[in-house]
Write an enzyme that holds these catalytic residues in place. Structure first.
Site, PDB file in Angstrom:
ATOM      1  N   HIS A   1      -0.811   7.324  -5.064  1.00 17.56           N
ATOM      2  CA  HIS A   1       0.060   7.378  -6.236  1.00 17.56           C
ATOM      3  C   HIS A   1      -0.435   8.376  -7.272  1.00 17.56           C
ATOM      4  CE1 HIS A   1      -2.848   5.330  -8.827  1.00 17.56           C
ATOM      5  NE2 HIS A   1      -3.114   4.562  -7.781  1.00 17.56           N
TER       6      HIS A   1
ATOM      7  N   GLU B   1      -4.034  -2.152  -4.117  1.00 18.37           N
ATOM      8  CA  GLU B   1      -5.414  -1.751  -4.392  1.00 18.37           C
ATOM      9  C   GLU B   1      -6.364  -2.936  -4.215  1.00 18.37           C
ATOM     10  OE1 GLU B   1      -7.790   0.105  -4.190  1.00 18.37           O
ATOM     11  OE2 GLU B   1      -7.569   1.565  -5.819  1.00 18.37           O
TER      12      GLU B   1
END
Length: 251
Positions: free
Chosen positions: A12, A90
């Site tokens: 990202h 994450e």
């Protein structure tokens, strides 16, 4: 029978906490203006390589979903939709979550911090149940199955969950010849590279994946990647970005 499809991994764009030098982990900040620019540049790079994704998988976290939607909108004009997979979220950075790297370096020293951040089996000290409960109220973490948002995580634990996604979802899609874009995070994508490339502990410790740089994987039969470790579609810019990351202590 169609040939194996192509896999693109994309970290990202920069988030607001990335910009502040903080450990983000399971926190759910948005992209910065720079991060949105990185997503648009990634889309331009993919378009120049004539890669149009048929399947787009993102983590459930806002910074990854926003990146995936920006890239997808520019590449497919909305004809493809973004699907989410919690396995790409994450890692939990435990008690480091939300704290500045500079503060932690002063408190613990570079060797300890490097060990927690970069090694395969080490996990930072856990966050408190109260901290975990507060994080769990975000949309991204609430979308995870019960018990999968943990007080802390090693990279090996992340590899366990992405290994399931690789075998159950990604390999069948690629076997069918699909062009697949995966948008994730520094550590979930490191873990996925570990699985795809069968990285050693030393190799995964040294692996850095910069934000906004598409990494292409093509495969021989048996899902043997060629070349091993994939190919950045903009290799010069990616090498520069990896150098900056390494100087800052890594992904």
């Amino acid at each position: 029978m169609p040939g194996l499809g192509t896999l693109i991994l994309l970290r990202h764009g920069q988030s607001t906490l990335n910009a502040q030098g903080r450990f983000t982990g399971l926190l759910d900040p948005p992209l910065t203006t720079r991060g949105r620019g990185e997503a648009r540049h990634a889309a331009e790079t993919l378009a120049a390589a004539a890669f149009i994704p048929e399947i787009i998988l993102s983590s459930t976290m806002a910074r990854a979903v926003e990146t995936a939607e920006l890239v997808t909108g520019l590449l497919t004009a909305g004809t493809a939709s973004v699907q989410t997979a919690w396995e790409l979220n994450e890692r939990s950075y435990g008690s480091l979550t939300g704290r500045r790297r500079k503060e932690l370096l002063a408190e613990f020293g570079p060797q300890v911090l490097h060990y927690w951040r970069r090694s395969l089996y080490a996990a930072p000290p856990p966050m408190t149940p109260r901290q975990l409960a507060a994080i769990g109220r975000s949309h991204a973490v609430a979308a995870m199955p019960p018990g999968t948002a943990r007080p802390t995580e090693s990279l090996n634990a992340v590899a366990t969950r992405v290994r399931g996604l690789w075998h159950q979802t990604l390999r069948p899609l690629l076997h069918a010849g699909s062009e697949v874009l995966v948008v994730g995070h520094g550590n979930s994508l490191r873990a996925l590279c570990l699985v795809i490339d069968s990285l050693t502990e030393d190799e995964v410790e040294g692996l850095n994946l910069p934000t906004g740089h598409p990494l292409e994987y093509r495969f021989h039969p048996g899902f043997v990647p060629y070349p091993r470790a994939g190919t950045y579609l903009d290799p010069g810019a990616a090498a520069d970005a990896v150098g900056v990351l390494a100087a800052d202590g890594g992904t």
